[in-house]
Design a protein around this motif. Structure first.
Motif, PDB file in Angstrom:
ATOM      1  N   UNK A  62      34.796  61.550  37.622  1.00 16.44           N
ATOM      2  CA  UNK A  62      34.648  61.200  36.211  1.00 16.44           C
ATOM      3  C   UNK A  62      33.486  61.958  35.596  1.00 16.44           C
ATOM      4  N   UNK A  63      33.685  62.465  34.376  1.00 17.75           N
ATOM      5  CA  UNK A  63      32.568  63.093  33.673  1.00 17.75           C
ATOM      6  C   UNK A  63      31.796  62.003  32.946  1.00 17.75           C
ATOM      7  N   UNK A  64      30.662  62.386  32.333  1.00 15.38           N
ATOM      8  CA  UNK A  64      29.830  61.414  31.633  1.00 15.38           C
ATOM      9  C   UNK A  64      30.612  60.731  30.513  1.00 15.38           C
ATOM     10  N   UNK A  92      35.131  59.448  41.462  1.00 13.94           N
ATOM     11  CA  UNK A  92      34.054  60.381  41.799  1.00 13.94           C
ATOM     12  C   UNK A  92      34.018  61.558  40.829  1.00 13.94           C
ATOM     13  N   UNK A 107      29.891  68.092  30.732  1.00 17.67           N
ATOM     14  CA  UNK A 107      31.024  69.003  30.629  1.00 17.67           C
ATOM     15  C   UNK A 107      31.764  68.812  29.312  1.00 17.67           C
ATOM     16  N   UNK A 108      31.327  67.850  28.487  1.00 10.83           N
ATOM     17  CA  UNK A 108      31.982  67.596  27.203  1.00 10.83           C
ATOM     18  C   UNK A 108      31.485  68.590  26.175  1.00 10.83           C
ATOM     19  N   UNK A 153      22.195  65.731  27.623  1.00 11.26           N
ATOM     20  CA  UNK A 153      21.457  64.473  27.732  1.00 11.26           C
ATOM     21  C   UNK A 153      19.982  64.847  27.795  1.00 11.26           C
ATOM     22  N   UNK A 175      22.180  61.479  23.750  1.00  8.53           N
ATOM     23  CA  UNK A 175      23.139  62.565  23.944  1.00  8.53           C
ATOM     24  C   UNK A 175      23.196  63.359  22.649  1.00  8.53           C
ATOM     25  N   UNK A 235      25.251  62.571  43.035  1.00 11.40           N
ATOM     26  CA  UNK A 235      26.695  62.581  43.331  1.00 11.40           C
ATOM     27  C   UNK A 235      27.538  62.478  42.068  1.00 11.40           C
ATOM     28  N   UNK A 236      26.867  62.254  40.923  1.00 15.56           N
ATOM     29  CA  UNK A 236      27.616  62.065  39.683  1.00 15.56           C
ATOM     30  C   UNK A 236      27.973  63.407  39.089  1.00 15.56           C
ATOM     31  N   UNK A 237      29.185  63.449  38.516  1.00 14.95           N
ATOM     32  CA  UNK A 237      29.575  64.658  37.790  1.00 14.95           C
ATOM     33  C   UNK A 237      29.328  64.395  36.320  1.00 14.95           C
ATOM     34  N   UNK A 238      28.693  65.346  35.648  1.00 14.47           N
ATOM     35  CA  UNK A 238      28.422  65.178  34.220  1.00 14.47           C
ATOM     36  C   UNK A 238      29.429  65.960  33.390  1.00 14.47           C
ATOM     37  N   UNK A 289      22.087  57.435  27.669  1.00  8.91           N
ATOM     38  CA  UNK A 289      22.411  57.557  29.088  1.00  8.91           C
ATOM     39  C   UNK A 289      21.408  56.735  29.891  1.00  8.91           C
ATOM     40  N   UNK A 312      33.103  58.261  31.971  1.00  7.16           N
ATOM     41  CA  UNK A 312      32.442  57.021  32.389  1.00  7.16           C
ATOM     42  C   UNK A 312      32.225  56.104  31.187  1.00  7.16           C
TER      43      UNK A 312
END
Lengths: 229, 151
Positions: free
Chosen positions: B127-129, B125, A140-141, A93, A103, A226-229, A216, B132
């Motif tokens: 979830x990846x981008x 919590x 992580x994609x 991102x 992205x 707190x977000x996981x990417x 994004x 989402x």
């Protein structure tokens, strides 16, 4: 007079006429002195190699020891360390610049340390470009970009031609520039070729094309820490 | 503890709780399953069984995957699940593991509303981008279908 503080103490109550004899006798207990100048400078400890002076007595003696540079390890310039989360094919991102929020796909790291990324252009309008890893979130994609040829894209490819900074005449200064900047045809062709290689891989994953086309954004309630990417 | 249903559809709770007139059913007792609810505790989020009592505030807890330890009751959230320990305090690890398996604590927890809620929170919590985005697409589709049905 020469200092004898480093010797064992001389016996007391010595008549002055015998002092000279004692200097000779105590030579074996002293550290070997090549010259009186060196003794005065205090460079008698082992290991130090003091710079050699001329044989004639100098008129100036510095108060402090002569400083000489310490040996330094040879400077090793390594490639900029790439974050472990950024591997070829990772979707990043962009956080800054004209394309912030977009992205993009990471292709490879260039010699300058910058990241080579592309939209691909057909998916989200981001052409092949360079980006610093500081201004990027790695998700992580990942997709497989193993077969994609990116050899022609290097730092020289992206280097802008240097501006002509020669003195302009008054007429040139007030002249209105009406010519439109055109993209070089090779640049457009290169992007098309890269698109042709990568777009099928994006299309293969369901929802990925839509994901890459979306920007994004942070919405109410989002906590990026707190977000996981 | 013997379990007897008061009426069809009543939850399976120890009979003694129906004998009492109190509304409290989740007692601190031998075999009671609790959730460790304090974030800074190393056992946070785990389901543990009470195997003995230290004093008014502290109990000895154990679970198949952890080392038996004393924990304050303030750190525990009491669930409605109970493991049958045959009224023996401090059973051995093997006995406890067998009893927990017989009571099917994990299965019952996963089926309970509380367990499902925690699982849902954990899933959201993590979830990846990309996840989402897919959730957003699914919600938009669902909203459109609902709006169409209500129109």
């Amino acid at each position: 007079r020469v200092r004898f503080s480093f010797c064992s103490p001389l016996p007391r109550a010595l008549p002055s006429c015998h002092t000279q004899l004692f200097i000779v006798a105590r030579l074996d207990t002293m550290v070997k002195v090549t010259s009186i100048e060196q003794a005065l400078k205090g460079t008698l400890s082992k290991g130090k190699t003091a710079p050699k002076k001329a044989s004639k007595t100098p008129s100036f003696y510095p108060a402090d020891d002569a400083k000489f540079p310490l040996k330094r390890a040879a400077v090793v310039k390594n490639q900029t360390k790439l974050r472990a989360s950024i591997t070829p094919g990772t979707i990043l991102i962009l956080l800054a610049g004209h394309f912030k929020g977009k992205r993009v796909i990471f292709l490879r790291q260039l010699d300058s340390g910058l990241l080579l990324v592309c939209g691909p252009y057909g998916v989200n309008g981001v052409p092949v470009k360079r980006v610093n890893q500081c201004y990027v979130i790695a998700t992580s994609t990942k997709i497989d970009v193993a077969g994609v040829d990116t050899k022609k894209f290097d730092d020289k490819y992206f280097k802008k031609p240097s501006k002509d900074r020669s003195k302009k005449s008054e007429t040139d200064f007030f002249e209105e520039k009406t010519e439109k900047k055109e993209l070089p045809a090779s640049y457009v062709a290169d992007n098309k070729a890269l698109d042709a290689a990568i777009a099928p891989k994006v299309a293969a994953v369901p929802h990925l094309a839509g994901f890459m086309a979306t920007k994004f954004t942070l919405k109410s309630g989002d906590r990026p820490h707190e977000m996981k990417f | 503890p013997c379990t007897a249903r008061l009426f069809f559809g009543a939850p399976d709770v120890p009979a003694r709780s129906f004998n009492s007139t109190m509304p409290f059913t989740r007692n601190i007792e031998l075999g009671r399953v609790c959730l460790v609810n304090l974030a800074c505790d190393p056992l946070y989020g785990k389901l543990v069984t009470i195997v003995d009592f230290v004093d008014m505030n502290r109990v000895l807890v154990d679970a198949p995957g952890i080392t038996r330890c004393v924990i304050s009751l303030r750190r525990l959230a009491v669930t409605s699940l109970v493991v049958d320990l045959n009224e023996t305090r401090s059973p051995s690890k093997a006995v406890l593991t067998a009893a927990v398996k017989a009571a099917d604590v994990d299965g019952k927890w996963a089926a309970s509303a509380w367990g499902k809620k925690l699982a849902r929170q954990a899933a959201r919590k993590n979830l990846s981008d990309f996840d989402r985005y897919k959730v957003m697409v699914a919600r938009t589709k669902r909203k459109a279908l609902i709006a169409k049905a209500l129109a």
